[in-house]
Scaffold this motif. Sequence first.
Motif, PDB file in Angstrom:
ATOM      1  N   ILE A  11      -0.491  -1.031  -6.046  1.00 38.80           N
ATOM      2  CA  ILE A  11      -0.811   0.397  -5.961  1.00 38.80           C
ATOM      3  C   ILE A  11      -0.018   0.952  -4.780  1.00 38.80           C
ATOM      4  O   ILE A  11       0.045   0.323  -3.715  1.00 38.80           O
ATOM      5  N   GLN A  15      -1.525   6.358  -2.753  1.00 41.25           N
ATOM      6  CA  GLN A  15      -2.548   6.369  -3.805  1.00 41.25           C
ATOM      7  C   GLN A  15      -3.758   5.533  -3.401  1.00 41.25           C
ATOM      8  O   GLN A  15      -4.892   5.874  -3.720  1.00 41.25           O
ATOM      9  N   LYS A  18      -5.995   7.512  -1.076  1.00 43.52           N
ATOM     10  CA  LYS A  18      -6.754   8.497  -1.846  1.00 43.52           C
ATOM     11  C   LYS A  18      -7.857   7.824  -2.655  1.00 43.52           C
ATOM     12  O   LYS A  18      -9.002   8.282  -2.664  1.00 43.52           O
ATOM     13  N   GLY A  26      -3.132  13.698  -1.519  1.00 43.60           N
ATOM     14  CA  GLY A  26      -1.937  12.880  -1.353  1.00 43.60           C
ATOM     15  C   GLY A  26      -1.091  13.348  -0.184  1.00 43.60           C
ATOM     16  O   GLY A  26      -0.479  12.538   0.510  1.00 43.60           O
ATOM     17  N   ARG A  49       5.522   4.878  -0.190  1.00 41.78           N
ATOM     18  CA  ARG A  49       5.463   4.298  -1.524  1.00 41.78           C
ATOM     19  C   ARG A  49       5.400   2.769  -1.478  1.00 41.78           C
ATOM     20  O   ARG A  49       5.693   2.104  -2.477  1.00 41.78           O
TER      21      ARG A  49
END
Length: 68
Positions: A11, A15, A18, A26, A49
């Motif tokens: 993941i 994300q 969150k 985000g 990321r």
Amino acid sequence: MIEFKVTGDYIPMIQLLKAANLVQTGGEAQIAVTEGEVMYNGQVDFRKRLKVKKGDKVEFRGETISVI
């Protein structure tokens, strides 16, 4: 400690923050990561990321997320 079960292989960091309800949006997660507020496996990480996988630990604002 929060245990978070990842359903796929990974993941993305923003994300995860969150999904664990540690941020509202985000955008808030991105700001926290770029300002160095997030530790990934014991080290500050600035990658928004970043692929967080099973066995990883993420620390943020006094909370630890253990990815299972």
